[in-house]
Enzyme design. Structure first.
Site: not given
Length: 225
Positions: A133, A148
């Site tokens: 990501s 995350y």
């Protein structure tokens, strides 16, 4: 295998019951690959061999290796897509460490576990794709979901280590950012479609040459760590 990407072969996609994993599995099946769709929940994914798999459970991963070896004999590519995001918008100073531990277990340690487990079934020209990501980039720090983001930064480090460790076997390992995609995790306001995200994820398998390894990519273009 073609001069660039793989042409056919057996690919395992984790987290394939929905979202980007399901779309990637569909793309590969339509292109003639033998697709093993790893899912925690029962799912019907046309054209695939659906495999019960919890990437955070060592026994489940061992059983998956036995299944793939017995049914398919080998693995040509692994897409480590399964991930969780269980923290919200609170800052890192308010982040419960247990939330970080759970996130790291699935998003960072599990892809490493999968690579360690399945690399013996892969030969020269094999591919491992770790779905990362932009939130994991150190060059552009993000703080919208700290557990995350930290887990994806760590996954990028795992990618580099695996790339170096698997070079002698001729297995390419890359991290990919699919962008902000309209999934259950990304939400309805995300600007990118499932098709765009899946194309980004599958570029190292379908387009990149076997010597392309140890990079971080979005839409086939290298991005900063």
């Amino acid at each position: 295998m073609g001069a660039g990407g793989l042409v056919g072969g057996t690919v395992l996609v984790t987290g394939a019951s929905r979202g980007l994993g399901r779309e990637a599995a569909r793309w590969l099946a339509e292109r003639g690959f033998t697709v093993i769709a790893g899912t925690r929940a029962p799912a019907l994914i046309p054209g695939t061999d659906v495999l019960a798999l919890d990437v955070a459970d060592e026994a489940s991963v061992r059983a998956a290796v036995a299944h793939v070896k017995a049914r398919h004999g080998r693995l040509d590519a692994l897409v480590n897509n399964a991930a969780i995001q269980i923290d919200g918008t609170d800052g890192v100073l308010d982040l419960p460490l247990e939330t970080l531990r759970r996130t790291l277990e699935t998003n960072t340690l599990a892809p490493l576990r999968m690579a360690q487990a399945f690399a013996p079934l892969m030969g020269k020209g094999g591919r491992i794709v770790n779905v990362s990501s932009g939130g994991g980039q150190l060059s552009t720090p993000a703080a919208w979901a700290p557990a995350y983001c930290i887990s994806k930064t760590a996954l990028n480090a795992v990618t580099v280590q695996l790339s170096e460790g698997l070079k002698p076997k001729g297995i390419a390992v890359n991290a990919v950012c699919p962008g902000w995609v309209r999934t259950d995790m990304g939400g309805a306001e995300a600007p990118r479609s499932l098709e765009e995200g899946a194309a980004s994820i599958l570029w190292p398998i379908l387009e990149a040459g076997p010597d392309v390894t140890g990079g971080f990519w979005r839409d086939g273009k290298r991005i900063e760590w």
